[in-house]
Design a protein around this motif. Sequence first.
Motif, PDB file in Angstrom:
ATOM      1  N   UNK A   1       0.322  -1.103  -0.353  1.00 57.51           N
ATOM      2  CA  UNK A   1      -0.035  -0.048  -0.167  1.00 57.51           C
ATOM      3  C   UNK A   1       1.349   1.093  -0.012  1.00 57.51           C
ATOM      4  N   UNK A   2       0.133   2.041  -0.356  1.00 64.95           N
ATOM      5  CA  UNK A   2       1.006   3.610  -0.062  1.00 64.95           C
ATOM      6  C   UNK A   2       0.394   4.112   0.570  1.00 64.95           C
ATOM      7  N   UNK A   3       1.507   4.738   1.960  1.00 66.37           N
ATOM      8  CA  UNK A   3       0.782   5.008   2.901  1.00 66.37           C
ATOM      9  C   UNK A   3       1.532   6.706   4.022  1.00 66.37           C
ATOM     10  N   UNK A   4       1.127   7.309   4.191  1.00 64.54           N
ATOM     11  CA  UNK A   4       1.438   8.708   4.630  1.00 64.54           C
ATOM     12  C   UNK A   4       1.203   8.592   6.371  1.00 64.54           C
ATOM     13  N   UNK A   5       2.998   8.935   7.349  1.00 68.60           N
ATOM     14  CA  UNK A   5       2.846   9.080   8.443  1.00 68.60           C
ATOM     15  C   UNK A   5       2.362  10.561   8.250  1.00 68.60           C
ATOM     16  N   UNK A   6       1.921  10.585   9.020  1.00 69.72           N
ATOM     17  CA  UNK A   6       1.698  12.056   9.874  1.00 69.72           C
ATOM     18  C   UNK A   6       1.924  12.258  10.941  1.00 69.72           C
ATOM     19  N   UNK A   7       3.141  13.228  11.395  1.00 71.00           N
ATOM     20  CA  UNK A   7       3.925  12.594  12.254  1.00 71.00           C
ATOM     21  C   UNK A   7       5.306  11.882  12.451  1.00 71.00           C
ATOM     22  N   UNK A   8       5.938  11.893  11.662  1.00 68.34           N
ATOM     23  CA  UNK A   8       6.182  10.197  11.410  1.00 68.34           C
ATOM     24  C   UNK A   8       8.437  11.019  12.220  1.00 68.34           C
ATOM     25  N   UNK A   9       8.104  11.569  12.701  1.00 69.86           N
ATOM     26  CA  UNK A   9       9.518  12.042  13.503  1.00 69.86           C
ATOM     27  C   UNK A   9      10.373  11.429  13.141  1.00 69.86           C
ATOM     28  N   UNK A  10      11.500  10.949  13.631  1.00 71.06           N
ATOM     29  CA  UNK A  10      12.753  10.136  13.214  1.00 71.06           C
ATOM     30  C   UNK A  10      12.773   9.380  12.221  1.00 71.06           C
ATOM     31  N   UNK A  11      11.646   8.912  11.824  1.00 65.50           N
ATOM     32  CA  UNK A  11      11.090   7.912  10.453  1.00 65.50           C
ATOM     33  C   UNK A  11      11.520   6.886  11.244  1.00 65.50           C
ATOM     34  N   UNK A  12      11.241   6.217  12.416  1.00 56.40           N
ATOM     35  CA  UNK A  12      11.721   4.299  12.768  1.00 56.40           C
ATOM     36  C   UNK A  12      10.356   4.343  12.370  1.00 56.40           C
ATOM     37  N   UNK A  13       8.756   4.451  12.278  1.00 52.28           N
ATOM     38  CA  UNK A  13       8.116   3.612  12.137  1.00 52.28           C
ATOM     39  C   UNK A  13       7.685   3.942  10.677  1.00 52.28           C
TER      40      UNK A  13
ATOM     41  N   UNK B   1       9.804   1.040   9.738  1.00 55.68           N
ATOM     42  CA  UNK B   1       9.625  -0.555  10.189  1.00 55.68           C
ATOM     43  C   UNK B   1       8.051  -1.029   8.888  1.00 55.68           C
ATOM     44  N   UNK B   2       7.167   0.332   9.101  1.00 54.19           N
ATOM     45  CA  UNK B   2       6.241  -0.768   8.003  1.00 54.19           C
ATOM     46  C   UNK B   2       6.735  -1.024   6.898  1.00 54.19           C
ATOM     47  N   UNK B   3       7.941   0.042   6.174  1.00 52.79           N
ATOM     48  CA  UNK B   3       8.273  -0.139   4.609  1.00 52.79           C
ATOM     49  C   UNK B   3       8.931  -1.496   4.372  1.00 52.79           C
ATOM     50  N   UNK B   4       9.580  -1.920   5.724  1.00 58.27           N
ATOM     51  CA  UNK B   4      10.628  -3.234   5.505  1.00 58.27           C
ATOM     52  C   UNK B   4       9.443  -4.361   6.102  1.00 58.27           C
ATOM     53  N   UNK B   5       8.728  -4.083   7.231  1.00 55.07           N
ATOM     54  CA  UNK B   5       8.193  -5.349   7.534  1.00 55.07           C
ATOM     55  C   UNK B   5       6.412  -5.839   6.324  1.00 55.07           C
ATOM     56  N   UNK B   6       5.995  -4.621   6.127  1.00 55.46           N
ATOM     57  CA  UNK B   6       4.656  -5.101   5.222  1.00 55.46           C
ATOM     58  C   UNK B   6       5.250  -4.206   3.617  1.00 55.46           C
ATOM     59  N   UNK B   7       6.176  -3.945   3.131  1.00 56.95           N
ATOM     60  CA  UNK B   7       6.392  -3.766   1.781  1.00 56.95           C
ATOM     61  C   UNK B   7       5.769  -2.507   1.104  1.00 56.95           C
ATOM     62  N   UNK B   8       5.502  -1.939   1.582  1.00 55.44           N
ATOM     63  CA  UNK B   8       4.844  -0.224   1.378  1.00 55.44           C
ATOM     64  C   UNK B   8       5.513   0.882   1.015  1.00 55.44           C
TER      65      UNK B   8
END
Length: 252
Positions: free
Chosen positions: A43-55, A58-65
Amino acid sequence: MSNDIYVEENVPQFEAIYGKGLISLGGFEAINKMFARSDLKNKQILDVGSGIGGMAYYLAEQYHCKVIGLEIHQWMANYATAHAPKNIKHNLKFISYPPNGSIPVSDESIDICCSKGVLTNVEKKLQLFQELHRILNNKGQIVFIDWLVPESTGSKYDRLRLGDMSFKETQSSYTQILEKAGFNNIQFIDKSKEYLEYVKQLDEMYHSSEHKKTYANIISRSLRDDLILANMDLKKSIESDQQLSMLILADK
């Protein structure tokens, strides 16, 4: 930490408290639980308030999004870009809000908008949700963890012990904002017990001799005392039902 806690010099403190790349409670366990009802794969995801990138990492690596991280702090977008793991860098992009508050993302280009523990810092939520509604595709949804207050309290705005502002809505006021922005099928799932456990774990960590020794050069004694008091405030507010951690789901 400095008076403005969200500055680059505080990254070592953030990571000593929350884990590598993170600035929110519960670590990767909480992230997995947050998305237990969602299909993120490809999926194409927008992380609002992504901070220093950790989430986002993690999402990109675990869910191939593919994940776009959105930040009000330009330095955070720059930091997350610079520190993105090489193997997933092609699936990541970090951007910041322009002065007019519009999100620099195309209409109907996003599958899921998510945010974890950040929107409590946003005072004027309606414009943000209108923008999220614009960029979501017709089957798009939002998946948020946010802090709310009970209906008896009413919307509450206050400055927290560490200096940041919190703008908490009730379930009914949050619903009104989301409906006005165009969302439907709105659900609130109480995660307060889960987040209370994360707060208790944090308290144990703050008092741990091992943690004190490991991070003695990063977290001063006075800062640790402030963190313990702030965590105590949070624990008391959850236990007394004056603050609620909610998983918020809604469809476009």
